[in-house]
Motif scaffolding. Structure first.
Motif, short mmCIF file in Angstrom:
data_model
loop_
_atom_site.label_atom_id
_atom_site.label_comp_id
_atom_site.label_asym_id
_atom_site.label_seq_id
_atom_site.Cartn_x
_atom_site.Cartn_y
_atom_site.Cartn_z
N SER A 162 25.76 77.17 77.85
CA SER A 162 24.98 76.36 78.79
C SER A 162 25.21 74.87 78.60
CB SER A 162 23.49 76.69 78.62
OG SER A 162 23.10 76.43 77.29
N GLN A 163 25.83 74.48 77.48
CA GLN A 163 26.02 73.06 77.20
C GLN A 163 27.11 72.43 78.06
OE1 GLN A 163 26.08 75.63 75.00
NE2 GLN A 163 25.92 74.87 72.92
N LYS A 164 27.92 73.24 78.73
CA LYS A 164 29.02 72.69 79.53
C LYS A 164 28.48 72.19 80.87
CE LYS A 164 32.01 76.16 79.61
NZ LYS A 164 33.27 76.92 79.61
N LYS A 165 29.04 71.07 81.34
CA LYS A 165 28.66 70.53 82.65
C LYS A 165 29.10 71.46 83.76
CE LYS A 165 29.15 65.61 81.49
NZ LYS A 165 29.92 64.39 81.83
N CYS A 166 30.25 72.08 83.58
CA CYS A 166 30.86 72.91 84.60
C CYS A 166 31.50 74.12 83.91
CB CYS A 166 31.93 72.09 85.34
SG CYS A 166 32.96 73.02 86.46
N PRO A 167 31.45 75.31 84.52
CA PRO A 167 32.04 76.48 83.87
C PRO A 167 33.53 76.36 83.62
CG PRO A 167 30.92 77.11 85.93
CD PRO A 167 30.81 75.63 85.79
N PHE A 168 34.22 75.47 84.35
CA PHE A 168 35.66 75.32 84.18
C PHE A 168 36.03 74.35 83.07
CE2 PHE A 168 35.03 76.60 88.61
CZ PHE A 168 35.70 77.82 88.56
N ASP A 169 35.06 73.61 82.53
CA ASP A 169 35.33 72.75 81.39
C ASP A 169 35.68 73.64 80.19
OD1 ASP A 169 34.59 70.72 83.07
OD2 ASP A 169 32.69 70.28 82.09
#
Length: 159
Positions: A134-141
């Protein structure tokens, strides 16, 4: 194959350098399951790889590097990516900011493999167990530096 063509057909002198990823989620997970150091598990599978390469008559590289031997340089490189605005820290891990990179006029994201740019499955394949966070801004990061969990190998870093 390409190396042999360059050397044997065109007569080029090729210096082949190959990196071995000896630190990743799969290796760490397997080492914990087997009660071994991650380096022992990594070296075992690296040796299996070299044995396969020899059996296939593939020329071995002139230079072999391992991720574990370049952690300091990886930290410096990651810091530069953050300074350039293409990565961010989140809860001890650092992620490449795909959207920030795509917005740059200086770069083209996914140039080498454009069909997988919007494939979340491809991102998760490369990310291992830490791909769903959940810490990622975007799932593709994707992770450039992962925070070590309890009992995992770790290195001093700014994160």
């Amino acid at each position: 194959v390409l190396r042999r063509i360059m050397e044997e057909y065109f007569g080029y002198e090729v210096k082949m350098v190959m990196n071995v990823t000896d630190i990743d989620d799969k290796i760490i997970k397997r080492s914990n399951e087997q009660g071994k150091q991650f380096t022992e598990v990594a070296r075992h599978w690296e040796q299996e790889f070299w044995n396969d390469m020899r059996a296939l008559n593939v020329k071995l590289p002139d230079v072999i590097t391992r991720v574990s031997e370049y952690v300091e340089e990886i930290i410096t490189f990651t810091e530069t990516i953050i300074k350039n605005g293409y990565a961010y820290e989140s809860e001890g891990s650092v992620y490449f900011d795909v959207e920030a990179f795509k917005k740059s006029r200086e770069h083209v994201y996914g140039r080498m493999e454009p069909w997988s740019v919007q494939s979340e499955a491809r991102v998760l394949e490369g990310e291992g167990e830490l791909g769903i966070v959940s810490q990622k801004k975007c799932p593709f990061d994707f992770a450039l530096w992962k925070k070590a969990k309890e009992g995992e190998p770790s290195w001093d870093s700014p994160w």
